[in-house]
Design a protein around this motif. Structure first.
Motif, short mmCIF file in Angstrom:
data_model
loop_
_atom_site.label_atom_id
_atom_site.label_comp_id
_atom_site.label_asym_id
_atom_site.label_seq_id
_atom_site.Cartn_x
_atom_site.Cartn_y
_atom_site.Cartn_z
N UNK A 182 0.82 -1.21 0.00
CA UNK A 182 0.00 0.00 0.00
C UNK A 182 0.85 1.27 0.00
N UNK A 183 2.11 1.16 0.41
CA UNK A 183 2.99 2.32 0.36
C UNK A 183 3.26 2.75 -1.08
N UNK A 187 2.92 6.63 -2.21
CA UNK A 187 3.95 7.38 -2.95
C UNK A 187 3.43 7.84 -4.30
N UNK A 188 2.66 7.00 -4.98
CA UNK A 188 2.10 7.37 -6.27
C UNK A 188 1.18 8.58 -6.15
N UNK A 189 0.36 8.62 -5.10
CA UNK A 189 -0.52 9.77 -4.88
C UNK A 189 0.28 11.05 -4.65
N UNK A 190 1.34 10.96 -3.86
CA UNK A 190 2.16 12.14 -3.59
C UNK A 190 2.81 12.65 -4.88
N UNK A 191 3.33 11.74 -5.68
CA UNK A 191 3.98 12.12 -6.94
C UNK A 191 2.99 12.81 -7.87
N UNK A 194 2.04 16.41 -6.49
CA UNK A 194 3.10 17.41 -6.64
C UNK A 194 3.38 17.72 -8.11
N UNK A 195 3.34 16.70 -8.95
CA UNK A 195 3.56 16.92 -10.39
C UNK A 195 2.44 17.78 -10.97
N UNK A 196 1.21 17.57 -10.49
CA UNK A 196 0.08 18.36 -10.96
C UNK A 196 0.21 19.80 -10.50
#
Length: 218
Positions: A182-183, A187-191, A194-196
């Motif tokens: 699930x980590x 991490x995918x959500x954070x990336x 921030x990229x958006x």
């Protein structure tokens, strides 16, 4: 750890770590001195079969936890969530927010934050708070990613010292977050967030907000 007088408690379990022996397909709760619980008097390890694959680890741990609860007794659990601690107050306050989130989404009635160093409440303070709120067993959950020195030595030492002041109270120290599948989602959500934001199509996330760090650098 604890003196032998602590064994007068109807259910005593002193443990420094939860570990997995995947080669044998078992999960262990390990007591450095002794375990007194039902038929497990004098045993230092209680083992439960488990499938060590990532996809089934949650179910295995939950099943093992239920078995431990039946064997140890009807203790009142508290959860103590420990992070490293920071000189930056904003970082320390985020642990308080996480504790509130955890309380709202789980069945634990007693959840306390603690910082291993650099900030308060300390592990000793938080352990005392758990006991004052009625806990007879404290589950210490390190809010750390990997099992480094802090998990192997520092946290066990600090928790053992804190427990000395509370006769009849036991504790368990769980594994850190580790390589949990699930980590990857976290991490995918954070990336993506921030990229958006860098692309100008989203606000800063709650971590980056106000810091000015979520931007493109030359």
């Amino acid at each position: 750890m604890r003196s032998s007088s602590a064994s007068s408690s109807p259910a005593f379990f002193a443990s420094r770590q939860l570990s997995r022996d995947c080669s044998k397909g078992r999960i262990y709760l390990i007591s450095p001195k002794f375990v007194k619980s039902g038929g497990f008097v004098g045993k230092e390890r209680i083992g439960f079969p488990m499938n060590c694959s990532a996809s089934s680890s949650n179910q295995a741990i939950e099943a093992s936890s239920e078995i431990v609860q039946r064997q140890i007794g009807e203790d009142k659990d508290a959860l103590l969530i420990v992070d490293h601690g920071s000189r930056r107050e904003e970082s320390n306050l985020m642990l308080n927010d996480f504790v509130k989130m955890f309380e709202a989404r789980t069945s634990y009635q007693i959840v306390e934050p603690a910082h291993m160093e650099l900030a308060e409440p300390t592990i000793k303070d938080a352990f005392r708070n758990c006991v004052q709120r009625g806990a007879t067993r404290v589950i210490v959950s390190p809010f750390f990613l990997f099992p480094g020195r802090h998990w192997h030595k520092d946290i066990p030492s600090l928790v053992a010292e804190a427990c000395k002041e509370h006769t009849g109270v036991s504790y368990v120290i769980t594994a850190p977050l580790g390589l949990h599948e699930l980590l990857v989602d976290v991490m995918s959500d954070r990336i993506k967030q921030c990229a958006s934001h860098v692309a100008g199509v989203a606000d800063e996330c709650d971590v980056c907000a106000g810091t000015g760090r979520c931007r493109l650098y030359p």
